[in-house]
Write a protein that holds these residues in place. Structure first.
Motif, short mmCIF file in Angstrom:
data_model
loop_
_atom_site.label_atom_id
_atom_site.label_comp_id
_atom_site.label_asym_id
_atom_site.label_seq_id
_atom_site.Cartn_x
_atom_site.Cartn_y
_atom_site.Cartn_z
N VAL A 205 0.85 -1.20 0.00
CA VAL A 205 0.00 0.00 0.00
C VAL A 205 0.88 1.24 0.00
O VAL A 205 1.78 1.37 0.85
N ASN A 206 0.64 2.14 -0.93
CA ASN A 206 1.43 3.37 -0.99
C ASN A 206 0.54 4.56 -1.33
O ASN A 206 -0.39 4.45 -2.15
N LEU A 207 0.83 5.69 -0.68
CA LEU A 207 0.15 6.95 -0.97
C LEU A 207 1.11 7.84 -1.75
O LEU A 207 2.27 8.02 -1.35
N ILE A 208 0.63 8.37 -2.86
CA ILE A 208 1.42 9.28 -3.68
C ILE A 208 0.81 10.66 -3.63
O ILE A 208 -0.40 10.83 -3.79
N LYS A 209 1.67 11.66 -3.34
CA LYS A 209 1.20 13.05 -3.29
C LYS A 209 1.00 13.56 -4.71
O LYS A 209 1.95 13.72 -5.47
N SER A 210 -0.26 13.77 -5.06
CA SER A 210 -0.62 14.22 -6.40
C SER A 210 -2.03 14.78 -6.37
O SER A 210 -2.86 14.35 -5.56
N ASP A 211 -2.31 15.73 -7.26
CA ASP A 211 -3.66 16.28 -7.36
C ASP A 211 -4.62 15.33 -8.08
O ASP A 211 -5.82 15.58 -8.12
N ASP A 212 -4.10 14.27 -8.66
CA ASP A 212 -4.93 13.33 -9.40
C ASP A 212 -6.00 12.71 -8.50
O ASP A 212 -5.74 12.36 -7.35
N LEU A 213 -7.20 12.57 -9.05
CA LEU A 213 -8.26 11.83 -8.37
C LEU A 213 -8.14 10.39 -8.84
O LEU A 213 -8.82 9.97 -9.79
N ASN A 214 -7.28 9.63 -8.19
CA ASN A 214 -6.96 8.32 -8.72
C ASN A 214 -6.60 7.35 -7.60
O ASN A 214 -6.13 7.75 -6.52
N ALA A 215 -6.83 6.07 -7.87
CA ALA A 215 -6.45 4.99 -6.97
C ALA A 215 -6.51 3.70 -7.77
O ALA A 215 -7.18 3.62 -8.80
N SER A 216 -5.78 2.70 -7.30
CA SER A 216 -5.81 1.41 -7.99
C SER A 216 -5.35 0.31 -7.04
O SER A 216 -4.64 0.57 -6.06
N CYS A 217 -5.78 -0.90 -7.34
CA CYS A 217 -5.22 -2.10 -6.72
C CYS A 217 -4.98 -3.08 -7.83
O CYS A 217 -5.93 -3.65 -8.40
N GLY A 218 -3.73 -3.26 -8.20
CA GLY A 218 -3.40 -4.13 -9.31
C GLY A 218 -3.34 -5.59 -8.91
O GLY A 218 -3.48 -5.93 -7.73
N PRO A 219 -3.16 -6.47 -9.89
CA PRO A 219 -3.07 -7.91 -9.63
C PRO A 219 -2.08 -8.23 -8.52
O PRO A 219 -0.99 -7.66 -8.45
N GLY A 220 -2.48 -9.12 -7.63
CA GLY A 220 -1.61 -9.52 -6.54
C GLY A 220 -1.65 -8.61 -5.33
O GLY A 220 -0.90 -8.81 -4.38
N GLY A 221 -2.52 -7.58 -5.36
CA GLY A 221 -2.70 -6.76 -4.17
C GLY A 221 -1.77 -5.57 -4.05
O GLY A 221 -1.33 -5.23 -2.94
N LYS A 222 -1.48 -4.90 -5.16
CA LYS A 222 -0.59 -3.73 -5.15
C LYS A 222 -1.43 -2.45 -5.21
O LYS A 222 -1.95 -2.09 -6.26
N ILE A 223 -1.56 -1.76 -4.07
CA ILE A 223 -2.45 -0.62 -3.94
C ILE A 223 -1.68 0.70 -4.04
O ILE A 223 -0.64 0.87 -3.40
#
Length: 272
Positions: A103-121
């Motif tokens: 799980v990682n938080l990225i500082k960005s103005d983007d309205l975005n999120a994802s959880c890719g295959p294998g549980g990468k958030i």
């Protein structure tokens, strides 16, 4: 080439591609039971590994730019909420307990999120800052994204793309088709397979995400307030990561209809 031949060609392509019918998750209280077609030679482990490499590249680039947030209060919130949701993932998919979740938080103005295959958030701070998200609303987003990973929607899309290519090649070889006919096959494949399934996948992620949040002790009604915030912030259309389609009354209605199914799980989690 008529529609019947297109369908036959697509079916042949899927068979030639070695697809198998699977159900990646249990149905849960929300009852997601759709069978999925996966290319048997494109394994879960291979897709997870491919995505893990891409994920590490994204995280590494964010770190080098100084926008990977590991210490702020919001980073701690996202980590804590994700941990509670991840603990419930094996209810739908037991093998997810062995996934290498990140799980990682990225500082960005983007309205975005994802959880890719294998549980990468990955979660972007713009969502929290712009929408002033509550913990329950953050859980609604992360639960939705985790659901995509549990259902292996990425692998499913890759399998379909392979099947379509096989169908095109098979159709061309069998029927001596020109470019125009193959373009028709592309169109039928896109609108007959890809787009409806995209809407279907989003609905599955909505429902499973709702249940994950409830089981983790987050109020499922937050999914409704979240959608209302999304629509207001983006002039009626949600960020692309949630759907390629606008938030609609029917989608919100589907969530509202499912909330009574998961409320007992939420109440139970709150008492435990």
């Amino acid at each position: 080439m008529n529609k019947t031949l297109v369908v036959c060609a697509l079916s042949a392509g899927l068979l030639l591609a070695g697809c198998q019918s699977v159900n990646t998750t249990s149905g849960g209280a929300v009852g997601v039971e759709r069978k999925q077609y996966m290319f048997s030679m494109l394994s879960t482990a291979e897709v997870n590994q491919m995505y893990a490499q891409s994920y590490q590249k994204t995280v590494g680039e964010a770190s080098s730019k100084g926008v990977l947030d590991k210490t702020s209060n919001d980073a701690k919130r996202v980590q804590a909420i994700s941990s509670r949701l991840i603990a419930q993932a094996p209810v739908f998919r037991p093998d997810s307990a062995q996934w290498q979740w990140e799980v990682n938080l990225i500082k960005s103005d983007d309205l975005n999120a994802s959880c890719g295959p294998g549980g990468k958030i990955i979660f972007y701070s713009g969502l929290i800052d712009t929408l002033q998200l509550t913990d329950d609303e953050i859980a609604a987003i992360i639960g939705h994204e985790i659901a995509h990973a549990l259902r292996e929607h990425g692998r499913e899309a890759m399998s379909k793309a392979y099947g379509i290519e096989m169908a095109k090649q098979g159709a061309g070889a069998l029927f001596g088709l020109g470019e125009g006919s193959l373009a028709l096959a592309d169109t039928v494949a896109q609108y007959g397979m890809t787009l409806p399934n995209s809407r279907g996948n989003e609905n599955e992620a909505d429902l499973i995400g709702l249940e994950l949040a409830a089981r983790a002790g987050y109020n499922p009604n937050a999914a409704i307030t979240l959608w209302n915030k999304m629509s207001k912030a983006s002039n009626g259309a949600p960020p692309e990561f949630l759907s390629t389609h606008p938030a609609s009354a029917s989608r919100i209605a589907a969530l509202q209809a499912a909330i009574p199914k998961v409320m007992p799980l939420y109440e139970k989690a709150r008492k435990s």
